[in-house]
Design a protein around this motif. Structure first.
Motif, short mmCIF file in Angstrom:
data_model
loop_
_atom_site.label_atom_id
_atom_site.label_comp_id
_atom_site.label_asym_id
_atom_site.label_seq_id
_atom_site.Cartn_x
_atom_site.Cartn_y
_atom_site.Cartn_z
N ILE A 1 54.77 13.61 17.89
CA ILE A 1 55.11 14.43 16.74
C ILE A 1 55.17 13.57 15.49
O ILE A 1 55.83 12.52 15.49
N PHE A 2 54.45 14.00 14.47
CA PHE A 2 54.37 13.23 13.23
C PHE A 2 55.02 13.99 12.10
O PHE A 2 54.79 15.21 11.95
N ASN A 3 55.81 13.26 11.32
CA ASN A 3 56.53 13.87 10.20
C ASN A 3 55.64 13.88 8.96
O ASN A 3 55.25 12.83 8.46
N LEU A 4 55.35 15.09 8.47
CA LEU A 4 54.46 15.20 7.30
C LEU A 4 55.00 14.39 6.12
O LEU A 4 54.23 13.85 5.33
N ARG A 5 56.33 14.31 6.03
CA ARG A 5 56.92 13.58 4.89
C ARG A 5 56.59 12.09 4.88
O ARG A 5 56.68 11.43 3.85
N ASP A 6 56.18 11.57 6.04
CA ASP A 6 55.78 10.15 6.09
C ASP A 6 54.42 9.92 5.43
O ASP A 6 54.00 8.78 5.27
N TYR A 7 53.75 10.99 5.06
CA TYR A 7 52.38 10.85 4.53
C TYR A 7 52.27 11.29 3.08
O TYR A 7 51.17 11.45 2.57
N ASN B 1 46.21 13.17 4.13
CA ASN B 1 46.60 11.80 4.51
C ASN B 1 46.94 11.73 5.99
O ASN B 1 46.50 10.82 6.70
N ALA B 2 47.74 12.69 6.45
CA ALA B 2 48.18 12.68 7.85
C ALA B 2 46.99 12.89 8.78
O ALA B 2 46.80 12.14 9.75
N ILE B 3 46.18 13.88 8.50
CA ILE B 3 45.04 14.20 9.38
C ILE B 3 44.08 13.01 9.43
O ILE B 3 43.65 12.59 10.52
N GLU B 4 43.75 12.45 8.27
CA GLU B 4 42.77 11.35 8.27
C GLU B 4 43.32 10.11 8.94
O GLU B 4 42.60 9.39 9.63
N SER B 5 44.61 9.87 8.77
CA SER B 5 45.21 8.71 9.42
C SER B 5 45.18 8.89 10.94
O SER B 5 44.85 7.96 11.68
N LEU B 6 45.49 10.10 11.43
CA LEU B 6 45.48 10.34 12.88
C LEU B 6 44.06 10.31 13.44
O LEU B 6 43.83 9.84 14.56
N THR C 1 42.01 8.79 16.99
CA THR C 1 41.73 9.80 18.01
C THR C 1 40.60 10.71 17.58
O THR C 1 40.57 11.17 16.43
N GLN C 2 39.70 10.98 18.52
CA GLN C 2 38.69 11.99 18.26
C GLN C 2 39.20 13.31 18.81
O GLN C 2 39.33 13.48 20.03
N TYR C 3 39.54 14.24 17.92
CA TYR C 3 40.13 15.51 18.36
C TYR C 3 39.06 16.51 18.77
O TYR C 3 38.05 16.66 18.08
#
Ligand code: 6GU
Length: 234
Positions: free
Chosen positions: A35-41, A69-74, A78-80
């Protein structure tokens, strides 16, 4: 299988997966949930991730920049197979979709909040939009938890009884039959005799019949024509 989730309330999300079957699946290494916190991005002050919508109107919208930012960093790691946005205007989630998603390797779930997310994120990154039913939740987190649970329990090795996920209500568009356990008689209420008979083919026949009757009474919409005809014949 790996499921990554972007949320503005990550601590709420963690608690969904910290117990019971899904935590066992995670311990066994069958399912990874991050789980990733959007606020970190966000580059904005005070961790701002939402703003007023252009054109006016009530309700805040999740901004494009932190989400991208979040999507591109993840995506670097990982290839989703799918990037899924949880939204009441998505396609309705049902067992067939859980089955299909359970065969994927990597999923990214995006939980909306408030009025939703900037449409440009949906147009340029999201590959699938899912709703869990015709009602509005205050955020996508509960919907994400529903989807992770429905998928997680289908993964081979997660349930102890390998066949039980296939016997669920909805797997063959029939509701599950009634079940009983000890004692055989409680306050004079008896378990159906057939279940004590040891005759497995008769028991299966009885269960199938009960499933059909239940489905006919409670969810006739699930019965296709073929099944309705089968019931009419019995
Ligand atoms: Cl996926 N999100 C929200 N906010 N509300 C919903 C939903 C999702 N599905 C049904 N209602």
């Amino acid at each position: 299988m790996k499921i990554d989730i972007i949320s503005v309330v990550p601590r709420l999300m963690e608690s969904f997966f910290a117990h019971s079957i899904l935590s066992r699946a995670r311990e066994k290494g069958l399912l990874e949930v991050n789980i990733f916190n959007l606020r970190d991005y966000t580059g904005h002050k005070n961790g701002q991730v939402d703003d007023y919508q252009f054109g006016g109107g009530a309700g805040l919208v999740l901004m494009i920049e932190p989400l991208v930012n979040a999507i591109e960093s993840l995506k670097k790691n990982t290839q989703y197979d799918e990037i899924i946005f949880l939204t009441p205007d998505g396609e309705k989630f049902e067992q067939r979709k859980a089955n299909a998603l359970s065969l994927k390797e990597n999923l990214l779930l995006i939980c909306g909040h408030y009025k939703g997310i900037d449409q440009r994120v949906r147009d340029n990154f999201v590959t699938k939009e899912i709703s869990i039913g015709d009602y509005v939740l205050s955020g996508g987190e509960i919907a994400a938890a529903v989807i992770v649970d429905a998928i997680g329990r289908l993964l081979p090795g997660v349930l102890n009884d390998e066949t039980s996920a296939l016997m669920d209500s909805f797997q063959d568009k029939l509701l599950a039959p009634p079940v009983f356990t000890r004692p055989e008689v409680f306050r004079g209420w008896k378990v159906p005799e057939i279940l004590m008979s040891g005759n497995h083919s008769k028991i299966e026949e009885w269960r199938h019949d009960q499933s059909q009757q239940r489905t006919k009474e409670r969810r006739p919409d699930l019965l296709d024509e073929g099944q309705q005809n089968e019931i009419a014949r019995t």
